[in-house]
Design a protein around this motif. Structure first.
Motif, PDB file in Angstrom:
ATOM      1  N   LEU A 394       0.919  -1.093  -0.077  1.00 13.14           N
ATOM      2  CA  LEU A 394       0.006   0.212   0.096  1.00 13.14           C
ATOM      3  C   LEU A 394       1.022   1.541   0.534  1.00 13.14           C
ATOM      4  O   LEU A 394       0.508   2.185  -0.777  1.00 13.14           O
ATOM      5  N   LEU A 397       2.448   2.212  -3.308  1.00 14.32           N
ATOM      6  CA  LEU A 397       1.515   2.423  -4.940  1.00 14.32           C
ATOM      7  C   LEU A 397       1.019   3.891  -5.014  1.00 14.32           C
ATOM      8  O   LEU A 397       1.566   4.941  -4.561  1.00 14.32           O
ATOM      9  N   GLU A 398       0.684   4.215  -6.409  1.00 13.56           N
ATOM     10  CA  GLU A 398       0.944   5.296  -7.171  1.00 13.56           C
ATOM     11  C   GLU A 398      -0.135   6.256  -7.246  1.00 13.56           C
ATOM     12  O   GLU A 398       0.001   7.413  -7.391  1.00 13.56           O
ATOM     13  N   SER A 399      -1.542   5.700  -6.852  1.00 14.37           N
ATOM     14  CA  SER A 399      -3.157   6.957  -7.179  1.00 14.37           C
ATOM     15  C   SER A 399      -3.231   6.623  -5.240  1.00 14.37           C
ATOM     16  O   SER A 399      -3.660   5.483  -4.920  1.00 14.37           O
ATOM     17  N   GLU A 401      -6.271   6.770  -4.995  1.00 13.74           N
ATOM     18  CA  GLU A 401      -7.236   6.130  -5.051  1.00 13.74           C
ATOM     19  C   GLU A 401      -7.314   4.621  -4.636  1.00 13.74           C
ATOM     20  O   GLU A 401      -7.979   3.937  -3.695  1.00 13.74           O
ATOM     21  N   GLU A 402      -5.943   4.014  -5.135  1.00 12.11           N
ATOM     22  CA  GLU A 402      -5.951   2.574  -4.723  1.00 12.11           C
ATOM     23  C   GLU A 402      -5.927   2.725  -3.642  1.00 12.11           C
ATOM     24  O   GLU A 402      -5.816   1.363  -2.439  1.00 12.11           O
ATOM     25  N   PHE A 403      -5.091   3.394  -2.716  1.00 11.19           N
ATOM     26  CA  PHE A 403      -4.213   3.614  -1.682  1.00 11.19           C
ATOM     27  C   PHE A 403      -5.655   3.787  -0.960  1.00 11.19           C
ATOM     28  O   PHE A 403      -5.922   2.343   0.795  1.00 11.19           O
ATOM     29  N   LEU A 405      -8.983   2.735  -1.404  1.00  8.95           N
ATOM     30  CA  LEU A 405      -9.446   1.362  -0.996  1.00  8.95           C
ATOM     31  C   LEU A 405      -8.926   0.027  -0.849  1.00  8.95           C
ATOM     32  O   LEU A 405      -9.110  -0.353   0.383  1.00  8.95           O
ATOM     33  N   GLY A 406      -7.104   0.130  -0.752  1.00  7.28           N
ATOM     34  CA  GLY A 406      -6.742  -1.371  -0.080  1.00  7.28           C
ATOM     35  C   GLY A 406      -6.186  -1.156   1.215  1.00  7.28           C
ATOM     36  O   GLY A 406      -6.326  -2.128   1.765  1.00  7.28           O
TER      37      GLY A 406
END
Length: 632
Positions: A394, A397-399, A401-403, A405-406
């Motif tokens: 985590l 991660l690059e974005s 949003e992904e962080f 959610l993760g």
């Protein structure tokens, strides 16, 4: 044997030491009838004997001590007697084996910790007695009693030297040890250097590592007020020698040293160039004075840590941290860093917001991760390593949003909804998570290798703390050593043979203008750029790996202004162009090369046409023309 020779005398005063000793039982035989051990010595006049004379009682002590060392034991001064009793003019002295007497039983006190230290005393009866005599106006000391029976094993020569009585550190060695301590080397390294200097075998110095540690510890047991005065005098002395050395301090209401900060001339010069991103490490204490220690560190264009400044504070509160930051920016001519990385400290966070409002405050990830075992190991048990792996995924991660959610999935998966450390980490995520930090310049100081180098640099002058007055000098030695090491490393890097891997014109140009460290980082990205494809869009370029059918990074390039940026923000974060931007630049370079090729082809065609108009004079000319045509 006469009655006098056989008489017995109680020579020990305290109850634990009372036992009978023969006054004249000098012996050099190997065994005694009762099985006790006898010390042996074959050299004549090297064994004490009744009637032996010495000019002083100290001379007698030295003689007996030398004898004892050869035999395998040591001695100590025990009882003195005066005329008509004790304390009325010294007339008699007793020297005894170091294992004489017995340790009295101590009364245990409730609530007080007891030292569990075993005594070496075993009631040994070996002794030497001397008495003061005056003959013809001359005073001497006469041996009037000597017993050489020991109820313990005697030590071998390679063992006896470790007895405390035979271990000593000369004034010259003390000076060397103090000098070594200022460089930050370990006690083991000091011992090895002294062995080399004295040309002795390992382990044969007249003192041990423990003696050196005790010596260094003794330097700390000084009056704090005197230490503070000496410290300020040391700073002033350095200032007189180097006007560019800077220091600031505050005194409390009682004129006691409260806070002090300093920086060296070379550090200020380094900050002017490399002070965009700074680590402010406040996780250490100077044990000599039990004061919190703050250290400002950065990294140069060779990837080497560089020292910027130090601060010692009496208290870790908002006022102290604010003063420290004011002093630091004052040293640096008012220039605040773009980014400052620290440990998680609420008072420090508030101070940075007040004193450096335009500076991005981030948390050092290695300081955060270092607390994980105490925070999560017990609660997660066998799942701790799995959780830690997921955290790192985590983190990288690059974005955003992904962080987000993760992180939610991670909390659910490991059942950490009520864990206060997880909640605190999430609340401060914008200060440590890379998806939130990629738009800020951190000079690569979040990388594991870089953090280890910085920690190793800091430990160099923390590993051998001595007096407070010497600490500023000790740091200066470490900084100077680092500067010299940096220069050597710089020379070594510059002498390296750089290998070009892509053949691209920009690679050869970069090799000529960048440091080897910076070039290696750019070259890594340039090699990876070959695995990406770029697609021109209306508002820029889309770049993605050639195996992917969707996704990718947006690259914006304005050739007229020399501006290029990528949505991955590697350049903003680390200072190195990313593979995506380099792919776009490579394609553009290829386009420029094609234009040049077209011009060259056109000019070659014109030249060939003119040649064909000329008459052919020989077959050789035809072969030459054919050769020209093939080459073009």
């Amino acid at each position: 044997m006469s009655d006098d020779a056989g008489q017995m005398l109680l020579i020990y005063d305290d109850p634990s030491d009372q036992r009978s000793l023969s006054l004249d039982d000098a012996s050099s035989s190997e065994e005694s009838p009762d099985g006790t051990t006898l010390s042996l010595e074959a050299v004549h006049d090297a064994i004490p004997y009744n009637g032996q004379r010495f000019l002083t009682h100290d001379a007698a002590y030295e003689f007996y001590s030398t004898f004892a060392k050869r035999c395998g034991f040591s001695i100590r001064r025990h009882r003195t007697e005066g005329k008509d009793g004790i304390g009325k003019g010294l007339t008699r002295r007793y020297f005894v084996c170091h294992r004489a007497g017995n340790t009295p039983v101590k009364t245990l006190s409730e609530g007080k910790p007891q030292r569990n230290r075993r005594s070496s005393r075993c009631g040994c009866q070996a002794y030497l007695r001397i008495s003061k005599i005056t003959e013809l106006g001359s005073t001497e000391w006469l041996v009037t009693g000597f017993a050489n029976h020991h109820n313990h094993e005697l030590l071998e020569p390679n063992q006896v030297r470790f007895l405390p009585a035979y271990r000593s550190i000369s004034d010259a060695d003390k000076s060397r040890i103090l000098m070594f301590s200022k460089t930050g080397i370990s006690v083991q390294q000091m011992m090895k250097l002294l062995e080399l200097e004295k040309c002795v075998e390992p382990g044969f110095l007249p003192f041990t590592e423990k003696d050196v540690r005790n010596l260094l510890q003794s330097f700390k047991k000084l009056d704090p007020d005197d230490e503070n005065i000496d410290f300020l005098r040391m700073c002033q002395s350095i200032k007189e020698k180097d006007p560019n050395f800077k220091f600031e301090f505050t005194l409390d209401a009682n004129d006691k040293l409260e806070n002090i900060a300093w920086s060296y001339a070379s550090s200020i010069q380094s900050y002017e160039i490399f002070g965009d991103a700074v680590v402010f490490d406040t996780t250490h204490r100077l044990s000599a004075v039990e004061m919190p220690l703050g250290i400002w560190v950065g990294v140069n264009n060779y990837g080497v840590p560089c020292f910027f400044g130090c601060v010692l504070l009496r208290e870790e509160n908002l006022r102290s941290w604010s003063w420290a930051l004011q002093a630091f920016t004052g040293f640096m001519n008012g220039k605040a860093p773009q980014t400052i990385l620290t440990d998680h400290n609420m008072c420090l966070k508030e101070a940075i917001a007040g004193e450096m409002p335009t500076t991005k405050h981030a948390l050092c990830i290695w300081m955060v991760v270092g607390k994980f075992p105490s925070w999560f190991n017990a609660g997660l048990g066998e799942r701790y390593n799995d959780w830690k792996s997921e955290f790192y995924r985590l983190y990288h991660l690059e974005s955003v949003e992904e962080f987000e959610l993760g992180w939610r999935d991670m909390v659910n998966s490991f059942g950490l909804h009520t864990n206060r450390h997880i909640n605190n980490l999430y609340a401060s995520r914008s200060m440590w998570s890379l998806p939130y930090l990629r738009s800020h310049f951190l000079a690569g100081m979040t990388l594991t290798g870089r953090s280890k180098a910085i920690n190793a640099f800091i430990q160099r002058f923390l590993s051998a703390q001595t007096r407070l007055a010497h600490f500023v000098e000790q740091v200066a030695v470490a900084v100077d050593f680092k500067d010299q090491a940096t220069e050597q490393q710089t020379m070594q890097q510059n002498l390296q043979n750089i290998s070009l891997k892509t053949g691209a014109p920009m690679e050869s140009h970069a090799a000529s203008v960048l440091t080897p460290f910076a070039f290696s980082k750019l070259q890594e990205q340039l090699v990876l750029a070959a695995h990406y494809a770029s697609f021109q869009m209306d508002d820029g370029y889309l770049v993605r790996h050639h195996t992917k059918l969707d996704g990718g990074r947006k690259v914006y390039w304005v050739p007229q202004e020399g501006i290029i940026s990528c949505s991955c923000q590697l350049f903003e974060f680390s200072g190195f162009l990313c593979r995506h931007a380099l792919r776009v630049l490579s394609v553009s370079e290829s386009a420029k090369s094609k234009e040049r090729l077209d011009i060259a082809t056109e000019q070659t065609s014109i030249l060939l046409s003119r040649i064909r108009e000329q008459p052919v004079s020989s077959s050789l000319a035809l072969r030459d023309i054919s050769s020209v045509q093939r080459n073009f």
